[in-house]
Motif scaffolding. Structure first.
Motif, PDB file in Angstrom:
ATOM      1  N   VAL A  67      -9.943  -1.380  10.801  1.00 46.36           N
ATOM      2  CA  VAL A  67      -8.968  -2.071   9.951  1.00 46.36           C
ATOM      3  C   VAL A  67      -8.732  -1.283   8.654  1.00 46.36           C
ATOM      4  O   VAL A  67      -7.598  -1.109   8.221  1.00 46.36           O
ATOM      5  N   ALA A  68      -9.818  -0.786   8.039  1.00 46.75           N
ATOM      6  CA  ALA A  68      -9.679  -0.036   6.783  1.00 46.75           C
ATOM      7  C   ALA A  68      -8.883   1.241   6.997  1.00 46.75           C
ATOM      8  O   ALA A  68      -8.021   1.585   6.184  1.00 46.75           O
ATOM      9  N   SER A  69      -9.125   1.957   8.104  1.00 46.89           N
ATOM     10  CA  SER A  69      -8.399   3.210   8.332  1.00 46.89           C
ATOM     11  C   SER A  69      -6.930   2.960   8.643  1.00 46.89           C
ATOM     12  O   SER A  69      -6.079   3.797   8.349  1.00 46.89           O
ATOM     13  N   GLN A  70      -6.605   1.801   9.206  1.00 47.60           N
ATOM     14  CA  GLN A  70      -5.208   1.463   9.496  1.00 47.60           C
ATOM     15  C   GLN A  70      -4.471   0.934   8.271  1.00 47.60           C
ATOM     16  O   GLN A  70      -3.251   0.924   8.241  1.00 47.60           O
ATOM     17  N   SER A  71      -5.226   0.506   7.247  1.00 53.16           N
ATOM     18  CA  SER A  71      -4.601  -0.125   6.087  1.00 53.16           C
ATOM     19  C   SER A  71      -3.945   0.869   5.138  1.00 53.16           C
ATOM     20  O   SER A  71      -3.102   0.481   4.340  1.00 53.16           O
ATOM     21  N   GLY A  72      -4.360   2.144   5.198  1.00 55.46           N
ATOM     22  CA  GLY A  72      -3.818   3.136   4.286  1.00 55.46           C
ATOM     23  C   GLY A  72      -4.426   3.073   2.900  1.00 55.46           C
ATOM     24  O   GLY A  72      -3.994   3.773   1.994  1.00 55.46           O
ATOM     25  N   ARG A  73      -5.435   2.248   2.713  1.00 57.36           N
ATOM     26  CA  ARG A  73      -6.087   2.107   1.408  1.00 57.36           C
ATOM     27  C   ARG A  73      -7.135   3.184   1.223  1.00 57.36           C
ATOM     28  O   ARG A  73      -7.492   3.898   2.152  1.00 57.36           O
ATOM     29  N   SER A  74      -7.661   3.266   0.012  1.00 54.31           N
ATOM     30  CA  SER A  74      -8.682   4.243  -0.331  1.00 54.31           C
ATOM     31  C   SER A  74     -10.021   3.555  -0.542  1.00 54.31           C
ATOM     32  O   SER A  74     -10.087   2.387  -0.929  1.00 54.31           O
ATOM     33  N   ALA A  75     -11.085   4.311  -0.319  1.00 52.13           N
ATOM     34  CA  ALA A  75     -12.439   3.794  -0.530  1.00 52.13           C
ATOM     35  C   ALA A  75     -12.662   3.600  -2.028  1.00 52.13           C
ATOM     36  O   ALA A  75     -12.284   4.458  -2.829  1.00 52.13           O
ATOM     37  N   LEU A  77     -15.376   3.729  -3.894  1.00 48.09           N
ATOM     38  CA  LEU A  77     -16.329   4.614  -4.546  1.00 48.09           C
ATOM     39  C   LEU A  77     -15.788   6.025  -4.723  1.00 48.09           C
ATOM     40  O   LEU A  77     -15.949   6.638  -5.769  1.00 48.09           O
ATOM     41  N   THR A  78     -15.128   6.567  -3.699  1.00 50.70           N
ATOM     42  CA  THR A  78     -14.679   7.961  -3.749  1.00 50.70           C
ATOM     43  C   THR A  78     -13.201   8.132  -4.043  1.00 50.70           C
ATOM     44  O   THR A  78     -12.774   9.200  -4.451  1.00 50.70           O
ATOM     45  N   GLY A  79     -12.423   7.105  -3.806  1.00 49.23           N
ATOM     46  CA  GLY A  79     -10.978   7.231  -3.991  1.00 49.23           C
ATOM     47  C   GLY A  79     -10.295   7.923  -2.824  1.00 49.23           C
ATOM     48  O   GLY A  79      -9.092   8.106  -2.823  1.00 49.23           O
ATOM     49  N   LYS A  80     -11.058   8.329  -1.801  1.00 51.04           N
ATOM     50  CA  LYS A  80     -10.485   8.998  -0.634  1.00 51.04           C
ATOM     51  C   LYS A  80      -9.993   7.952   0.365  1.00 51.04           C
ATOM     52  O   LYS A  80     -10.542   6.863   0.459  1.00 51.04           O
ATOM     53  N   ARG A  81      -8.964   8.317   1.111  1.00 56.44           N
ATOM     54  CA  ARG A  81      -8.442   7.411   2.129  1.00 56.44           C
ATOM     55  C   ARG A  81      -9.490   7.221   3.224  1.00 56.44           C
ATOM     56  O   ARG A  81     -10.236   8.128   3.556  1.00 56.44           O
ATOM     57  N   TYR A  82      -9.524   6.009   3.764  1.00 57.01           N
ATOM     58  CA  TYR A  82     -10.407   5.750   4.896  1.00 57.01           C
ATOM     59  C   TYR A  82      -9.937   6.583   6.079  1.00 57.01           C
ATOM     60  O   TYR A  82      -8.758   6.593   6.411  1.00 57.01           O
TER      61      TYR A  82
END
Length: 156
Positions: A67-75, A77-82
Motif C-alpha cells: 500500500v505504501a509503495s502504491q501511494s507515492g508517499r515518502s518515508a 524518516l528518510t524522505g525517500k519514496r517507498y
C-alpha cells in the motif's frame, strides 16, 4: 526533506516510534515469542506457533509495504519514496545470514525478541544481547580495517 527536519516538523514522530516498540514488545510477550524455550521448540519443529506469529506479521508488513509503495508517499524518516529495495545475494549476505541463524539457534531468540525478553524478566538473555553488541562492533571494526587497507587511508 532531511530526517532532522522531519523530526522537528513532527513532534509526535519519536513518541510514535516508542509506542510502536511497546506494541511490538507486548505482541512478542503475549505470543510467548520472547521466551527462548518457545523459540527453540519451534526450531526443533515441536511447536509451530512461531510460524503463525511470523506469518501474521509478514502479512501485515507485506500489505503495508504494498500500500505504501502504491501511494507515492515518502518515508517519514528518510524522505525517500517507498519502493522495493533489491539487494544482491552476495557472499556477505550469505555469511551474515549464516552467522545470524547460528546465533539465533544457540541463544534461542532473535535480536528483537531478546529485548522484549528482558521486559518479561529474562535477565540471562543479557549475555546474548552483550554478544550481539560485541559482534556488531567487531563486524564494523573489521569492515573499517578492510576499507583502510584497501584505500590506504582511514575510512569515515
Amino acid at each position: 526533506m532531511s530526517a532532522q527536519k522531519d523530526h522537528e516538523q513532527h513532534p509526535l514522530f519519536l513518541p510514535l516510534i516508542f509506542v510502536g516498540g511497546l506494541i511490538f514488545g507486548a505482541g512478542l510477550a503475549m505470543s510467548q515469542m520472547a521466551r527462548p524455550e518457545v523459540v527453540l521448540a519451534f526450531l526443533q519443529f515441536s511447536d509451530l506457533g512461531l510460524l503463525f506469529v511470523m506469518g501474521g506479521a509478514a502479512a501485515v508488513v507485506g500489505t503495508t509495504i504494498f500500500v505504501a509503495s502504491q501511494s507515492g508517499r515518502s518515508a517519514p524518516l528518510t524522505g525517500k519514496r517507498y519502493a522495493r529495495r533489491l539487494k544482491s545475494m552476495d557472499r556477505n549476505v550469505m555469511y551474515g545470514g549464516t552467522i545470524f541463524g547460528v546465533g539465533w539457534g544457540l541463544s534461542g531468540i532473535c535480536p528483537g525478541a531478546a529485548y522484549a525478553s528482558l521486559g518479561i524478566g529474562n535477565a540471562a538473555i543479557l549475555y546474548g544481547i552483550v554478544g550481539m553488541f560485541i559482534g556488531a562492533y567487531l563486524q564494523g571494526y573489521l569492515r573499517e580495517a578492510k576499507a583502510e587497507s584497501m584505500s590506504g587511508q582511514p575510512a569515515d
